[in-house]
Design a protein around this motif. Structure first.
Motif, PDB file in Angstrom:
ATOM      1  N   MET A 252       0.734  -1.329  -0.093  1.00 15.79           N
ATOM      2  CA  MET A 252       0.100  -0.084  -0.196  1.00 15.79           C
ATOM      3  C   MET A 252       0.784   1.328   0.082  1.00 15.79           C
ATOM      4  O   MET A 252       0.377   2.283  -0.356  1.00 15.79           O
ATOM      5  CB  MET A 252      -0.728  -0.078   1.190  1.00 15.79           C
ATOM      6  N   THR A 253       2.123   1.239   0.430  1.00 15.10           N
ATOM      7  CA  THR A 253       3.062   2.297   0.526  1.00 15.10           C
ATOM      8  C   THR A 253       3.942   2.184  -0.453  1.00 15.10           C
ATOM      9  O   THR A 253       4.759   3.324  -0.892  1.00 15.10           O
ATOM     10  CB  THR A 253       3.498   2.406   1.968  1.00 15.10           C
ATOM     11  N   HIS A 254       4.599   1.062  -0.824  1.00 20.16           N
ATOM     12  CA  HIS A 254       5.569   0.773  -1.745  1.00 20.16           C
ATOM     13  C   HIS A 254       7.138   0.609  -1.258  1.00 20.16           C
ATOM     14  O   HIS A 254       7.949   0.297  -1.919  1.00 20.16           O
ATOM     15  CB  HIS A 254       5.616   1.698  -3.139  1.00 20.16           C
TER      16      HIS A 254
ATOM     17  N   LYS B 180      -7.011   6.749  -3.016  1.00 20.57           N
ATOM     18  CA  LYS B 180      -6.525   7.844  -3.323  1.00 20.57           C
ATOM     19  C   LYS B 180      -4.773   7.643  -2.618  1.00 20.57           C
ATOM     20  O   LYS B 180      -4.782   6.818  -1.600  1.00 20.57           O
ATOM     21  CB  LYS B 180      -7.007   9.074  -3.192  1.00 20.57           C
ATOM     22  N   LYS B 181      -3.877   8.173  -3.239  1.00 27.68           N
ATOM     23  CA  LYS B 181      -2.728   8.187  -2.500  1.00 27.68           C
ATOM     24  C   LYS B 181      -2.796   9.269  -1.208  1.00 27.68           C
ATOM     25  O   LYS B 181      -3.629  10.251  -1.114  1.00 27.68           O
ATOM     26  CB  LYS B 181      -1.492   8.650  -3.215  1.00 27.68           C
ATOM     27  N   GLY B 182      -2.058   9.141  -0.252  1.00 23.93           N
ATOM     28  CA  GLY B 182      -1.834  10.087   0.680  1.00 23.93           C
ATOM     29  C   GLY B 182      -2.720  10.054   1.984  1.00 23.93           C
ATOM     30  O   GLY B 182      -2.920  10.889   2.974  1.00 23.93           O
TER      31      GLY B 182
ATOM     32  N   LEU C 233       1.746   6.600   4.511  1.00 24.22           N
ATOM     33  CA  LEU C 233       0.624   7.241   3.735  1.00 24.22           C
ATOM     34  C   LEU C 233       0.596   6.125   2.593  1.00 24.22           C
ATOM     35  O   LEU C 233       1.571   5.692   1.835  1.00 24.22           O
ATOM     36  CB  LEU C 233       0.905   8.512   3.029  1.00 24.22           C
ATOM     37  N   THR C 234      -0.675   6.056   1.905  1.00 26.83           N
ATOM     38  CA  THR C 234      -0.938   5.197   0.865  1.00 26.83           C
ATOM     39  C   THR C 234      -0.636   5.845  -0.493  1.00 26.83           C
ATOM     40  O   THR C 234      -0.440   7.046  -0.639  1.00 26.83           O
ATOM     41  CB  THR C 234      -2.444   5.011   0.769  1.00 26.83           C
ATOM     42  N   THR C 235      -0.099   4.990  -1.448  1.00 29.94           N
ATOM     43  CA  THR C 235       0.211   5.329  -2.743  1.00 29.94           C
ATOM     44  C   THR C 235      -1.212   5.185  -3.570  1.00 29.94           C
ATOM     45  O   THR C 235      -1.830   4.754  -2.754  1.00 29.94           O
ATOM     46  CB  THR C 235       1.199   4.873  -3.300  1.00 29.94           C
ATOM     47  N   GLU C 236      -1.341   5.237  -4.696  1.00 31.16           N
ATOM     48  CA  GLU C 236      -2.423   4.938  -5.431  1.00 31.16           C
ATOM     49  C   GLU C 236      -2.732   3.290  -5.262  1.00 31.16           C
ATOM     50  O   GLU C 236      -1.503   2.351  -5.739  1.00 31.16           O
ATOM     51  CB  GLU C 236      -2.490   5.334  -6.760  1.00 31.16           C
ATOM     52  N   PHE C 237      -3.721   2.878  -4.659  1.00 32.25           N
ATOM     53  CA  PHE C 237      -3.774   1.454  -4.583  1.00 32.25           C
ATOM     54  C   PHE C 237      -5.001   1.098  -4.955  1.00 32.25           C
ATOM     55  O   PHE C 237      -6.220   1.262  -4.055  1.00 32.25           O
ATOM     56  CB  PHE C 237      -3.651   1.326  -3.203  1.00 32.25           C
TER      57      PHE C 237
END
Length: 283
Positions: free
Chosen positions: A193-195, A253-255, A245-249
């Motif tokens: 989710m964060t990479h 949404k990211k963030g 924080l999430t990236t696009e997953f």
């Protein structure tokens, strides 16, 4: 110019109003052995939407139980999409919380995120013979139980990880260099989710049979005996802590902050109000 400024101000004002109207929710992802469930909860803890996607379990040989780590990620995305799509009103996801099947473990390449093994399930008994050998050493067996609170058993990742590193070409050397990540399922979920965030929480670390529950660190004596490098293990954090924080997953949404991760049985104990010593949650 005045007209453009007026129009811009109206646009910003409308965006702010829409943001105020949007219901703020928490996305809770429950990754279990048989399915991934995603729930949207309001600030009172009420479930307003949910989605679920099934997971496959593989039995390639007697006593060996595996799952596809990439399927888990795809089913996460599917269940999240179902939860979001099943409600009509717009919502703003303020945070992500994770609950996961405990003891299952996967190894992956740090540089690419590519899995190096299948998920070795908590049900898997592949390391029974290694556990039996270790049990013959009474002093070590007692030390493991005192340090981790767990008796030597294939249910826990420690011995399966030890075997897996031997089977991966240059596995031990690569682990020493930090090229290999060894993680429970929550760690695998957060990574994807964060990479790049590689963490686990104390509840999951405590089920690996590699974590000293007294000192709250990876146990160097057990790691040395099983030839597992600490460089391959995640940072241990609190169960309630923003870790990234999430990236696009998928549709996410990211963030979005990932604010909690906890093993499923630990989560159930807490969810049922088991806050005091002596309270039991029977699954």
């Amino acid at each position: 110019c005045r007209l453009i400024a007026w129009a811009f101000n109206r646009f910003v004002s409308n965006i702010c109003r829409v943001s105020e109207w949007m219901q703020k929710v928490i996305l809770a992802i429950d990754e279990g052995t048989t399915n991934v469930k995603s729930l949207l909860l309001d600030k009172q803890g009420k479930v307003i939407s949910k989605g679920s996607a099934p997971l496959s379990i593989n039995f390639p040989s007697v006593g060996v139980v595996e799952q596809d780590p990439l399927e888990i990620i795809e089913k996460m995305k599917a269940s999240i999409a179902l939860a979001i799509d099943s409600i009509e009103e717009d919502v703003e996801i303020e945070a992500v919380a994770i609950s996961n099947q405990r003891e299952s473990v996967v190894l992956w390449e740090r540089s690419t995120g590519k899995p190096l093994t299948q998920v070795m399930s908590w049900q898997c008994r592949r390391s029974e013979s290694l556990c039996e050998t270790l049990r013959q050493d009474d002093a070590f067996s007692r030390y493991v139980q005192t340090s981790t609170g767990l008796t030597l058993d294939p249910m826990f990742p420690a011995t399966k990880v030890s075997m897996a590193l031997k089977q991966i070409p240059d596995g031990h050397a690569r682990a020493e260099k930090g090229e290999i990540c060894v993680g429970t399922i929550n760690a695998w979920m957060v990574w994807n989710m964060t990479h790049n965030v590689f963490v686990t929480d104390a509840s999951n670390a405590a089920r690996t049979q590699l974590f000293n529950i007294g000192s709250q660190v990876w146990d160097s004596a057990i790691l040395k005996r099983l030839e597992i490098s600490a460089a391959a293990l995640p940072e241990v954090v609190a169960s309630s802590q923003v870790v990234g924080l999430t990236t696009e997953f998928g549709v996410l949404k990211k963030g979005i902050p990932i604010a909690s991760q906890v093993g499923d049985s630990h989560a159930a104990l807490y969810g049922h109000g088991g806050y005091k010593a002596g309270v039991v949650k029977a699954t």
